[in-house]
Design an enzyme around this catalytic site. Structure first.
Site, PDB file in Angstrom:
ATOM      1  N   PRO A 175       0.821  -1.212   0.000  1.00 30.29           N
ATOM      2  CA  PRO A 175       0.000   0.000   0.000  1.00 30.29           C
ATOM      3  C   PRO A 175       0.856   1.263   0.000  1.00 30.29           C
ATOM      4  CG  PRO A 175      -0.815  -1.577   1.602  1.00 30.29           C
ATOM      5  CD  PRO A 175       0.510  -2.095   1.136  1.00 30.29           C
ATOM      6  N   ALA A 188      -4.482   2.864   1.661  1.00 31.40           N
ATOM      7  CA  ALA A 188      -5.492   2.738   2.713  1.00 31.40           C
ATOM      8  C   ALA A 188      -6.771   3.471   2.302  1.00 31.40           C
ATOM      9  CB  ALA A 188      -4.952   3.308   4.019  1.00 31.40           C
ATOM     10  N   GLN A 217      -7.093  -2.293   1.160  1.00 28.36           N
ATOM     11  CA  GLN A 217      -6.695  -2.057   2.546  1.00 28.36           C
ATOM     12  C   GLN A 217      -7.663  -1.062   3.181  1.00 28.36           C
ATOM     13  OE1 GLN A 217      -3.278   0.370   4.128  1.00 28.36           O
ATOM     14  NE2 GLN A 217      -2.414  -1.655   4.559  1.00 28.36           N
ATOM     15  N   HIS A 235      -5.907  -2.354   8.285  1.00 29.85           N
ATOM     16  CA  HIS A 235      -4.740  -1.559   8.625  1.00 29.85           C
ATOM     17  C   HIS A 235      -4.616  -1.505  10.151  1.00 29.85           C
ATOM     18  CE1 HIS A 235      -1.621   1.347   8.596  1.00 29.85           C
ATOM     19  NE2 HIS A 235      -1.901   1.903   7.425  1.00 29.85           N
ATOM     20  N   TYR A 248      -2.251   4.189  13.473  1.00 27.84           N
ATOM     21  CA  TYR A 248      -3.643   4.487  13.180  1.00 27.84           C
ATOM     22  C   TYR A 248      -4.529   3.734  14.180  1.00 27.84           C
ATOM     23  CZ  TYR A 248      -1.714   6.729   9.083  1.00 27.84           C
ATOM     24  OH  TYR A 248      -0.991   7.558   8.268  1.00 27.84           O
ATOM     25  N   GLY A 292       9.236  -3.977   3.705  1.00 29.58           N
ATOM     26  CA  GLY A 292       9.936  -2.870   4.348  1.00 29.58           C
ATOM     27  C   GLY A 292      11.415  -2.934   4.048  1.00 29.58           C
TER      28      GLY A 292
END
Length: 348
Positions: free
Chosen positions: A22, A57, A100, A171, A176, A290
């Site tokens: 995302p 998202a 997402q 998510h 968040y 990542g």
């Protein structure tokens, strides 16, 4: 090369083990529909061989869930047909696509929503991601707010299925709302805070509600330790707490765990990577991403972490044809800050 092998991800056939992670693009319409170019934008990744594409998202309700201006959503039935054009375009290129779903919580841009809701009334540290404004002071979510939020995730999951998405992703990362509740500093003293069992309650309820509404499509849960306002955050209890989180998420209905870190291949203080901890404690389909930049990185991630799929973001943003360029040993364009604000179909 294992990265290019076909695979079943929670029953979904993928033609390789590479996912587009995302990426927030801030180019939805004012009413939350994907921009006109969105179908071509996501289909371009599929055309260049990405096995799985995960949307940026998408906000789930019109009350307090938007994170940033021009964020697209799945908050109303009006959004379904707009996203159907996107899923059709990706499917026509032979790939799969997940939606997402997100609630911004206290990380919402000021002035965006009718209210800002967090676990408590404590503002996030620092400034917002999009406009650099001071993070707003939220109000603590009431029990009624939380029930509305759970219902919002459920309704958005149903809309995702109706729009033709192959799966959904919740998510639960980066500070968040769901992640804030999971955090051991969430600050609540009721049934939604304090003990890890209580802090997991919201994630579990959202998973159950999404499963009940989206039918048989798989559900992924995106988890990170770090938050947008605290990149150094680690649970005080360390690996044992994370093991419990991953096990509980699986038991609550997460078909896939999507582990996001700053560096997928970097071991944590307890001696293994976060993805390895997830794989060991909660076996099953796993996406890890990542800091991966090359096909060799993806190969190593598959071998070292045991993940099913390797996810990349910035390399794809800078190189929509990243797989083709990598296989052809062509020079890759480097990501630079602000690239995500360029037009959707812009190419370096």
């Amino acid at each position: 090369m294992r990265t290019l092998e076909s695979i079943q991800l929670a029953g979904i056939p993928l033609h390789n083990r590479i996912a587009v992670a995302p990426m927030s693009r801030m180019q939805g319409t004012q009413d939350g529909c994907p921009a006109e170019e969105t179908a071509s934008y996501y289909a371009r990744y599929a055309r260049h061989k990405a096995g799985l594409v995960i949307t940026e998202a998408l906000y789930i309700d019109e009350i307090a869930s938007r994170a940033y201006f021009n964020q697209p959503g799945l908050a109303t039935d009006h959004h379904i047909d707009a996203w159907r054009r996107v899923t059709d375009a990706v499917h026509a290129e032979g790939s799969k696509i997940f939606a997402q779903l997100q609630h911004a919580g206290r990380l919402a841009e000021p002035g965006l929503n009718s209210s800002v809701i967090g676990a408590t009334g404590r503002a996030a540290a620092g400034t917002t991601w999009q406009t650099g404004s001071p993070n707003p002071s939220p109000r603590a979510a009431t029990h009624q707010d939380i029930e509305h939020i759970i219902a919002g995730f459920s309704a958005a999951a149903a809309r995702a299925a109706a729009a033709g998405f192959d799966g959904i992703e919740l998510h639960g990362a980066r500070g968040y709302l769901i992640h804030e509740f999971l955090n051991d500093q969430n600050g609540r003293t009721d049934c939604w805070g304090g003990s890890l069992t209580n802090r997991l309650r919201l994630a579990g309820r959202v998973l159950a509600a999404a499963r009940a509404s989206c039918g048989r499509i798989p559900i992924s849960f995106n988890y990170s330790m770090y938050s947008m306002d605290d990149y150094a955050y680690r649970p005080q209890a360390g690996a044992p707490e994370l093991e419990t989180i991953f096990k509980t998420l699986r038991q609550a209905g997460a078909d896939i765990l999507h582990i996001s870190t700053r560096r997928t291949l970097r071991p944590e203080a307890w001696g293994e990577t976060l993805a390895q901890t997830a794989k060991r404690s909660a076996p099953g389909p796993l996406i890890a991403g990542g800091g991966l930049a090359t096909l060799a990185d993806c190969e190593r991630a598959l071998a070292d972490t045991g993940c099913t799929v390797a996810a990349l973001a910035r390399p794809f943003l800078a190189n929509p044809d990243w797989i083709d360029r990598s296989l052809g040993k062509q020079e890759l364009h480097a990501y630079f800050p602000g690239m995500e604000r360029r037009p959707l179909l812009w190419t370096p």
